[in-house]
Write an enzyme that holds these catalytic residues in place. Sequence first.
Site, mmCIF file in Angstrom:
data_model
loop_
_atom_site.group_PDB
_atom_site.id
_atom_site.type_symbol
_atom_site.label_atom_id
_atom_site.label_comp_id
_atom_site.label_asym_id
_atom_site.label_seq_id
_atom_site.Cartn_x
_atom_site.Cartn_y
_atom_site.Cartn_z
ATOM 1 N N ASP A 153 -14.921 34.963 49.179
ATOM 2 C CA ASP A 153 -15.161 35.668 49.786
ATOM 3 C C ASP A 153 -16.279 35.013 50.345
ATOM 4 O O ASP A 153 -18.036 35.181 50.131
ATOM 5 C CB ASP A 153 -15.840 36.190 48.704
ATOM 6 C CG ASP A 153 -17.087 37.845 49.207
ATOM 7 O OD1 ASP A 153 -16.982 38.309 49.703
ATOM 8 O OD2 ASP A 153 -17.994 38.313 48.220
ATOM 9 N N HIS A 196 -22.606 36.563 39.946
ATOM 10 C CA HIS A 196 -21.764 36.631 39.283
ATOM 11 C C HIS A 196 -21.486 35.297 39.304
ATOM 12 O O HIS A 196 -21.659 34.788 40.821
ATOM 13 C CB HIS A 196 -20.769 37.658 39.926
ATOM 14 C CG HIS A 196 -20.891 37.291 40.921
ATOM 15 N ND1 HIS A 196 -21.263 38.034 41.989
ATOM 16 C CD2 HIS A 196 -20.248 36.695 42.221
ATOM 17 C CE1 HIS A 196 -21.777 37.800 43.475
ATOM 18 N NE2 HIS A 196 -21.008 37.039 43.922
ATOM 19 N N GLN A 264 -14.569 37.323 41.233
ATOM 20 C CA GLN A 264 -16.100 37.588 41.239
ATOM 21 C C GLN A 264 -16.123 37.846 39.508
ATOM 22 O O GLN A 264 -16.692 39.732 39.752
ATOM 23 C CB GLN A 264 -16.816 37.845 41.994
ATOM 24 C CG GLN A 264 -16.121 37.337 43.731
ATOM 25 C CD GLN A 264 -16.708 38.043 44.700
ATOM 26 O OE1 GLN A 264 -16.841 38.731 45.384
ATOM 27 N NE2 GLN A 264 -17.827 36.697 45.695
ATOM 28 N N ARG A 294 -32.348 33.500 48.915
ATOM 29 C CA ARG A 294 -31.996 34.272 49.537
ATOM 30 C C ARG A 294 -31.347 34.800 47.912
ATOM 31 O O ARG A 294 -29.698 33.936 47.686
ATOM 32 C CB ARG A 294 -30.621 34.235 50.330
ATOM 33 C CG ARG A 294 -29.823 35.008 50.613
ATOM 34 C CD ARG A 294 -28.793 35.569 51.788
ATOM 35 N NE ARG A 294 -28.162 36.538 51.589
ATOM 36 C CZ ARG A 294 -27.238 37.068 50.683
ATOM 37 N NH1 ARG A 294 -27.188 36.403 50.185
ATOM 38 N NH2 ARG A 294 -27.087 38.175 51.543
ATOM 39 N N ASP A 296 -28.971 36.912 45.748
ATOM 40 C CA ASP A 296 -27.567 37.576 46.991
ATOM 41 C C ASP A 296 -27.495 38.640 45.370
ATOM 42 O O ASP A 296 -27.247 38.932 44.256
ATOM 43 C CB ASP A 296 -26.586 36.710 46.287
ATOM 44 C CG ASP A 296 -25.134 37.156 46.732
ATOM 45 O OD1 ASP A 296 -25.059 38.254 47.794
ATOM 46 O OD2 ASP A 296 -23.995 37.491 45.960
ATOM 47 N N GLU A 338 -31.838 40.569 48.886
ATOM 48 C CA GLU A 338 -30.541 41.201 49.645
ATOM 49 C C GLU A 338 -30.376 42.261 48.396
ATOM 50 O O GLU A 338 -29.504 42.223 47.819
ATOM 51 C CB GLU A 338 -29.558 39.973 49.518
ATOM 52 C CG GLU A 338 -28.097 40.626 51.068
ATOM 53 C CD GLU A 338 -26.679 41.571 49.450
ATOM 54 O OE1 GLU A 338 -26.637 41.768 50.349
ATOM 55 O OE2 GLU A 338 -26.480 40.627 48.837
ATOM 56 N N HIS A 402 -23.862 38.304 57.982
ATOM 57 C CA HIS A 402 -21.810 38.351 57.685
ATOM 58 C C HIS A 402 -21.767 39.292 57.538
ATOM 59 O O HIS A 402 -20.548 39.684 57.453
ATOM 60 C CB HIS A 402 -21.978 36.994 56.698
ATOM 61 C CG HIS A 402 -23.061 37.390 55.645
ATOM 62 N ND1 HIS A 402 -24.144 37.299 55.876
ATOM 63 C CD2 HIS A 402 -22.303 37.314 54.566
ATOM 64 C CE1 HIS A 402 -24.411 37.507 53.964
ATOM 65 N NE2 HIS A 402 -23.025 37.853 53.710
ATOM 66 N N ASP A 403 -22.996 40.629 56.854
ATOM 67 C CA ASP A 403 -21.686 41.095 56.389
ATOM 68 C C ASP A 403 -21.462 42.349 56.936
ATOM 69 O O ASP A 403 -22.314 42.734 57.919
ATOM 70 C CB ASP A 403 -22.502 41.803 54.626
ATOM 71 C CG ASP A 403 -22.298 40.969 53.916
ATOM 72 O OD1 ASP A 403 -21.507 40.822 53.673
ATOM 73 O OD2 ASP A 403 -23.514 40.596 52.861
ATOM 74 N N ARG A 527 -15.025 42.070 57.422
ATOM 75 C CA ARG A 527 -16.077 41.234 58.280
ATOM 76 C C ARG A 527 -15.589 39.792 58.976
ATOM 77 O O ARG A 527 -16.692 39.511 59.368
ATOM 78 C CB ARG A 527 -17.327 41.358 56.523
ATOM 79 C CG ARG A 527 -17.566 42.619 56.045
ATOM 80 C CD ARG A 527 -18.353 42.132 54.115
ATOM 81 N NE ARG A 527 -16.948 41.604 54.169
ATOM 82 C CZ ARG A 527 -17.691 40.887 52.773
ATOM 83 N NH1 ARG A 527 -18.988 40.375 52.036
ATOM 84 N NH2 ARG A 527 -16.584 40.742 51.760
#
Length: 651
Positions: A153, A196, A264, A294, A296, A338, A402-403, A527
């Site tokens: 990922d 995760h 994950q 950041r 996540d 995020e 990036h998403d 993505r």
Amino acid sequence: MPKADLEYEAKRSLNRIRPKIIQRIGETCEADRGALLLETIEARLEEHWLRLFGLLYQLYGHHYDFFYYLENILLTTVECWLNRPEALLESDVRRENNPEWYLSEEMIGGSLYVDLFSDDLKTLRTKLPYFKRLGLTYIHLMPLFASRVGNSDGGYAISDYRAVDSKFGTFEDLLILADAFREAGIVLVLDFVFNHTSDDHEWAIRAQEGSREYMDYYHIYADRQIPDQYEQQLREIFPTTRRGNFTWHEGMKRWVWTTFNSFQWDLKYANPEVFRAMAAEMLFLANSGVDILRLDAVAFIWKQVGTSCENLPEAHLLIQAFNALCRIAAPGLIFKSEAIVHPDEVVRYISREECQISYNPTLMALLWESIATRETKLLKQSLSHRHELDGGTAWINYLRCHDDIGWSFDNDDAWVVGIHPGDHRDFLNRFYTGRFEGTFASGVPFQHNEETGDMRISGTMASLAGLEQGQEKDDAGLIEMAVLRIRMLYGILSSIGGIPLIFLGEEWGLLNDYSYESIPDKADDSRWVHRPRMNWDNLKRLQGKGTVSRRINDIISELFSVRKNLTALGGGEMELLPLENSHLLSFVRRNNENVLIVLANFSERELEVDLFLLRAEGYGHFLKDVLSGEIYSTKEKIRLKPYALLWLEED
Ligand code: GLC
Ligand code: GLC
């Protein structure tokens, strides 16, 4: 527990732990320095201990061995602080004296994948002049820690938080880079992927070996009974990859909670041991020289049967507890949230005590919405009551990351301005995936859920803004519109309040890269289409005089450089102006005595705007656009060119 009792218990616990703190300090240094350190830590505990105690008590007070964890967490924190490099201790003190350092108009961010941008960390260091030229003062490196082999990922499946993936270099390289950034005045941002771990993280492996202690780090179930109960209320985040939120593990013969990919594994924060263990990983990271973590996937970290398991109150308590640990051991560090969720929920993660800064996914989605419709009514409706944040916090304003893009605006905001939210999302999905007559965008569907019809969008900024189509058709008119659109959008990001953030590659208008389709580990994750490699040789050609890329780069660099000299753009105070036009966005920024008025035309038609209203609002007779130098009188109607962007100061 009543407040008075809480205070009493907090104090009592600290008194019990204090001798161990004093002892640890004594072991690490000479008496003089020890006295100084003790004074520092006492002052920080005085300020933050009660809050930390209260949070941990709410989360874990009912565990019979609560005090054990409490002591362990505090001693781990103190230990990390004692190991903190001198340069970071100094930076902590500077930031304690200037706690709102990140609200400055000089902050401009960029994010990148180390391998795609520069192969490795060593080469990345040679790109410092590049960042400086562009004006960036904040660099987010996408996850670079050891991650599983094969699909990881994009590095978000971490197998070791204390090791750098060998393809990027070594941990030492990261430390050297962090030092170089600090010297160059660039803030380093790294991910704290704490929802995760990868399925090959040591904890997950121990769980797979049958260790009860480690199985308790995750949500692991012998049969479907509990998963099925949860499943009734859960969303699916990656429905095209796997249905449901649980993965059958053949080795353990058990179900594991996996919100994202099957590899994950969601951590179980209801177990205080998990909080303690992740706190140690976080503080270790803090000492690597990172300035902003950041956080996540914050929305998913707490689970409760009968709920959606997103944005639960405990998720906030957990982040606040992590925040309090940083105030004690690494006060120079701040959190970025995020939370790509409903706007009402996004804002709940933002405060001095939780995440000081946050992605602004609502603005992101609505900027794309407005350029598709050429109408700003939904954007204005949303901004009118959602932009303002508490003191000491800031939005991170971005167009792409990036998403994917999800249309996470509020349905009621849509209804208020006469928009049917469901139909509108459907329109936007069609517009951005080329299924709407006359669209300028070249995007790709992401996670299309056939059952619900939900879909998100992938694509680079430039491809979505129309450049790909313009170049494909070799149509100068379309290309021109794409460039003007891009200028206008960055003009808003850079001026609306908060920190603008680009995803590197945008500064040259890089287009979609469809080559991921033939790479097995990437093919089913669209993505990757907007994560192109920075091809530096190719770039030389793109950079040539007169190219579109050159123009885009000049435009973005200029906006950033002007922004840095406009004190009005510090902080986040923003007020919409009552200039009536359905294609116009206009607002005023104020920071202390400094004022800037921003006008933006969201359509490819000329607009007439009556500036007299500004006179009525008390603005002066003449306004000067700091970008073009042109002077406008507030006595008259002015014509705004297609996608015009004006940054007006009183002349
Ligand atoms: C975050 C990341 C995303 C990743 C997910 C799981 O949302 O931005 O790229 O897929 O977390 O870690
Ligand atoms: C969802 C999650 C977000 C993640 C994204 C990845 O929107 O809320 O955290 O970045 O999926 O696609």
